[in-house]
Design a protein around this motif. Structure first.
Motif, mmCIF file in Angstrom:
data_model
loop_
_atom_site.group_PDB
_atom_site.id
_atom_site.type_symbol
_atom_site.label_atom_id
_atom_site.label_comp_id
_atom_site.label_asym_id
_atom_site.label_seq_id
_atom_site.Cartn_x
_atom_site.Cartn_y
_atom_site.Cartn_z
ATOM 1 N N TYR A 238 0.374 -1.622 0.124
ATOM 2 C CA TYR A 238 -0.327 -0.151 -0.112
ATOM 3 C C TYR A 238 0.247 1.211 0.199
ATOM 4 C CZ TYR A 238 -3.132 3.440 1.132
ATOM 5 O OH TYR A 238 -4.333 4.636 1.914
ATOM 6 N N VAL A 239 0.341 1.966 -0.865
ATOM 7 C CA VAL A 239 1.285 3.669 -1.315
ATOM 8 C C VAL A 239 0.521 4.575 0.139
ATOM 9 C CG1 VAL A 239 2.585 4.891 -2.594
ATOM 10 C CG2 VAL A 239 2.712 2.450 -3.028
ATOM 11 N N VAL A 240 1.326 4.897 0.740
ATOM 12 C CA VAL A 240 0.598 6.054 1.263
ATOM 13 C C VAL A 240 0.926 7.199 1.458
ATOM 14 C CG1 VAL A 240 0.692 7.792 3.834
ATOM 15 C CG2 VAL A 240 1.317 5.170 3.572
ATOM 16 N N GLN A 241 -0.285 7.867 0.632
ATOM 17 C CA GLN A 241 0.008 10.251 -0.029
ATOM 18 C C GLN A 241 0.042 10.604 1.262
ATOM 19 O OE1 GLN A 241 -1.116 8.791 -4.253
ATOM 20 N NE2 GLN A 241 -1.954 9.962 -3.908
ATOM 21 N N ASP A 242 -1.509 10.950 1.584
ATOM 22 C CA ASP A 242 -0.886 11.778 2.415
ATOM 23 C C ASP A 242 -1.747 11.153 3.970
ATOM 24 O OD1 ASP A 242 -3.220 11.720 1.900
ATOM 25 O OD2 ASP A 242 -4.652 13.264 1.382
ATOM 26 N N GLU A 243 -2.051 9.859 3.765
ATOM 27 C CA GLU A 243 -2.561 9.689 5.735
ATOM 28 C C GLU A 243 -2.054 10.115 6.879
ATOM 29 O OE1 GLU A 243 -3.379 6.535 1.766
ATOM 30 O OE2 GLU A 243 -2.091 8.119 2.574
ATOM 31 N N LEU A 244 -0.519 9.977 6.672
ATOM 32 C CA LEU A 244 -0.291 10.875 8.112
ATOM 33 C C LEU A 244 -0.770 12.215 7.985
ATOM 34 C CD1 LEU A 244 3.576 9.264 7.054
ATOM 35 C CD2 LEU A 244 2.592 8.530 8.812
ATOM 36 N N VAL A 245 -1.213 13.075 7.351
ATOM 37 C CA VAL A 245 -0.931 14.642 8.571
ATOM 38 C C VAL A 245 -3.113 14.834 7.853
ATOM 39 C CG1 VAL A 245 0.778 15.527 7.274
ATOM 40 C CG2 VAL A 245 -0.476 15.272 5.615
ATOM 41 N N ALA A 246 -3.714 14.185 6.830
ATOM 42 C CA ALA A 246 -4.907 14.078 6.593
ATOM 43 C C ALA A 246 -6.098 12.623 7.247
ATOM 44 C CB ALA A 246 -5.054 14.447 5.312
ATOM 45 N N TYR A 247 -5.350 11.552 7.637
ATOM 46 C CA TYR A 247 -6.212 10.965 7.461
ATOM 47 C C TYR A 247 -6.172 9.953 8.769
ATOM 48 C CZ TYR A 247 -8.222 12.242 2.624
ATOM 49 O OH TYR A 247 -9.201 12.175 2.011
ATOM 50 N N ASN A 248 -5.531 10.722 10.127
ATOM 51 C CA ASN A 248 -5.274 10.225 11.386
ATOM 52 C C ASN A 248 -4.537 8.380 11.060
ATOM 53 O OD1 ASN A 248 -6.804 11.935 12.411
ATOM 54 N ND2 ASN A 248 -8.740 10.865 11.679
ATOM 55 N N LEU A 249 -3.484 8.253 9.960
ATOM 56 C CA LEU A 249 -2.938 7.033 9.869
ATOM 57 C C LEU A 249 -1.724 7.737 11.028
ATOM 58 C CD1 LEU A 249 -1.325 4.882 7.266
ATOM 59 C CD2 LEU A 249 -0.071 5.619 9.441
ATOM 60 N N SER A 250 -1.669 7.470 12.053
ATOM 61 C CA SER A 250 -0.457 7.893 13.016
ATOM 62 C C SER A 250 0.929 6.654 12.942
ATOM 63 C CB SER A 250 -0.815 8.563 13.902
ATOM 64 O OG SER A 250 -1.712 6.845 15.159
ATOM 65 N N LEU A 251 1.691 7.029 13.392
ATOM 66 C CA LEU A 251 2.886 6.456 14.560
ATOM 67 C C LEU A 251 3.520 6.825 16.065
ATOM 68 C CD1 LEU A 251 5.332 7.743 11.622
ATOM 69 C CD2 LEU A 251 4.023 5.649 11.550
ATOM 70 N N PRO A 252 2.695 5.506 16.596
ATOM 71 C CA PRO A 252 2.716 5.650 17.977
ATOM 72 C C PRO A 252 4.375 5.176 19.381
ATOM 73 C CG PRO A 252 1.858 3.599 17.645
ATOM 74 C CD PRO A 252 2.004 4.426 16.188
ATOM 75 N N VAL A 253 5.338 6.468 18.401
ATOM 76 C CA VAL A 253 6.139 6.197 18.442
ATOM 77 C C VAL A 253 6.499 7.496 18.892
ATOM 78 C CG1 VAL A 253 7.262 4.030 16.956
ATOM 79 C CG2 VAL A 253 7.656 6.245 16.531
ATOM 80 N N ASP A 254 7.972 7.891 19.389
ATOM 81 C CA ASP A 254 8.765 9.036 19.912
ATOM 82 C C ASP A 254 9.018 9.526 18.299
ATOM 83 O OD1 ASP A 254 8.736 8.350 22.549
ATOM 84 O OD2 ASP A 254 10.496 8.023 22.762
ATOM 85 N N ASP A 255 8.605 10.798 18.912
ATOM 86 C CA ASP A 255 9.055 11.769 17.498
ATOM 87 C C ASP A 255 10.679 11.549 16.926
ATOM 88 O OD1 ASP A 255 7.365 13.206 18.419
ATOM 89 O OD2 ASP A 255 7.749 14.621 18.603
ATOM 90 N N ASP A 256 11.329 10.991 17.766
ATOM 91 C CA ASP A 256 12.911 10.950 17.466
ATOM 92 C C ASP A 256 13.757 9.595 16.832
ATOM 93 O OD1 ASP A 256 12.297 10.304 19.859
ATOM 94 O OD2 ASP A 256 15.005 11.086 20.226
#
Length: 390
Positions: A238-256
């Motif tokens: 699956y190719v992500v385009q804008d889900e990380l900023v528009a459709y709540n696909l989140s990364l539950p890890v520390d920023d770094d």
């Protein structure tokens, strides 16, 4: 012809280090992308990685000329500087504004109105389109109406994504309007024709190396598609385009924390999004910030299938057969203009035996008619550029 290209950029915008007046300085490298924060920052820079294809297509069709990409943010920030605009108006003969779904109720083009009011040169708006037909004429924001009024009173040319947008702009009093389709359609004509020639093959319904695209984090549609077409032992790509900023696909890890492998284009960090529990296949989430890397990856797929226009177009540029599921008016306008086969989302979603339906649909495609239509659209696009002097 000295061209000021602005608006939606190609991926090369990632090397812009600074802009002063009409001078743009580029770094000889790209920013590092490894951690969660770096990954999200890169997505935010373009909002939707599919936009890189629009900017790339616009730049490529101008390659015979002296072209400088000037970031739109620089033009907007410099509106109070008479010196900057004096320099821009001296250095360039024409402005090409790479656009997309600018005509929509939820976006007011106030900055565009201000910028183009200060540029004393002809303007070509390339790839402009609508987001949604319903209520467009009544709900268009005042800033967008001002933007159109500014261009109506100067030498301007509109190359639209389709017929509805062209009709709307003519009703607004624009003098030169020609439907040409998205400029990304003409970046790799040979690849597009190879893709179209390979599409009328019912065996593609049984392909296992498929590039999927959709709206993870919003709806489960693409997960359902993958289950319908892939064997249980296959991996869904699956190719992500804008889900990380528009459709709540989140990364539950520390920023770094490490979250992205730049070499493969794969998201390696943990992810969380609505409906993720529905997956019954192994799957990988890819995201690309370099269109050449994206094309190289997708060239190894057998088939592109999904609900994202540019997620399929890049596969077609690489010669891979692609079929789109039309989910909204913007996709329909672009697909109907260029004549590519597509399936309506409502029709596809209610099909019980999706694999059989897809095989039957593919078997009925008139390959030569589709290629002829595409070829005519490409000729029309080149003719429009020639008319403008590009």
């Amino acid at each position: 012809m000295r061209i000021l290209l602005t608006g939606i950029p190609s991926y090369l915008q990632r090397t812009v280090a600074s802009v002063s007046g009409a001078e743009v300085r580029h770094r000889p490298y790209f920013d590092e992308i490894r951690t969660k924060s770096e990954l999200i920052e890169q997505v935010r820079k373009i909002a939707n990685t599919g936009n890189y294809l629009i900017g790339e297509g616009a730049a490529y069709c101008l390659k015979a000329h002296d072209v400088t990409y000037v970031p739109f943010w620089h033009l907007a920030r410099s509106c109070k500087s008479e010196d900057v605009y004096e320099r821009l108006n001296q250095e360039f003969d024409i402005c090409v504004f790479a656009s997309a779904n600018l005509l929509r109720p939820g976006y007011s083009a106030d900055l565009e109105a201000e910028v183009f009011g200060k540029l004393k040169m002809p303007v070509v708006v390339m790839g402009i389109g609508i987001q949604r037909k319903e209520g467009l004429k009544e709900k268009l924001p005042s800033g967008t109406l001002k933007f159109l009024d500014v261009l109506k009173h100067k030498e301007s040319f509109f190359l639209t994504r389709g017929y509805f947008t062209a009709e709307f702009l003519r009703e607004q009093g624009m003098k030169f309007v020609r439907p040409t389709g998205c400029p990304s359609l003409y970046f790799s004509p040979a690849g597009m024709e190879r893709s179209l020639a390979a599409l009328a093959n019912p065996e593609l319904a049984h392909a296992q190396k498929i590039a999927f695209g959709g709206y993870l984090g919003s709806v489960a549609d693409t997960i359902v598609d993958a289950h319908a077409l892939l064997k249980p032992t296959s991996v869904a790509s699956y190719v992500v385009q804008d889900e990380l900023v528009a459709y709540n696909l989140s990364l539950p890890v520390d920023d770094d924390a490490p979250a992205y492998d730049k070499a493969s284009g794969r998201i390696t960090g943990a992810t969380s999004y609505k409906h993720s529990e529905k997956w019954q296949r192994d799957h990988e989430l890819m995201v690309f910030f370099d269109t050449n890397q994206w094309r190289n990856w997708i060239a190894a797929r057998e088939f592109c299938f999904g609900r994202r226009f540019h997620g399929c177009i890049i596969g077609m540029q690489a010669g891979v057969p692609a079929l789109m599921i039309a989910v909204d008016d913007r996709m329909r306008e672009m697909l109907e203009f260029v004549g590519f086969p597509y399936i309506e989302a409502a029709t596809w979603n209610r099909e019980v035996d999706k694999k059989a339906y897809l095989a039957n649909f593919l078997s009925k495609i008139d390959t030569q008619a589709v290629i002829d239509r595409y070829s005519a659209c490409e000729t029309n696009f080149r003719s429009a550029l020639s008319h403008v002097g590009l």
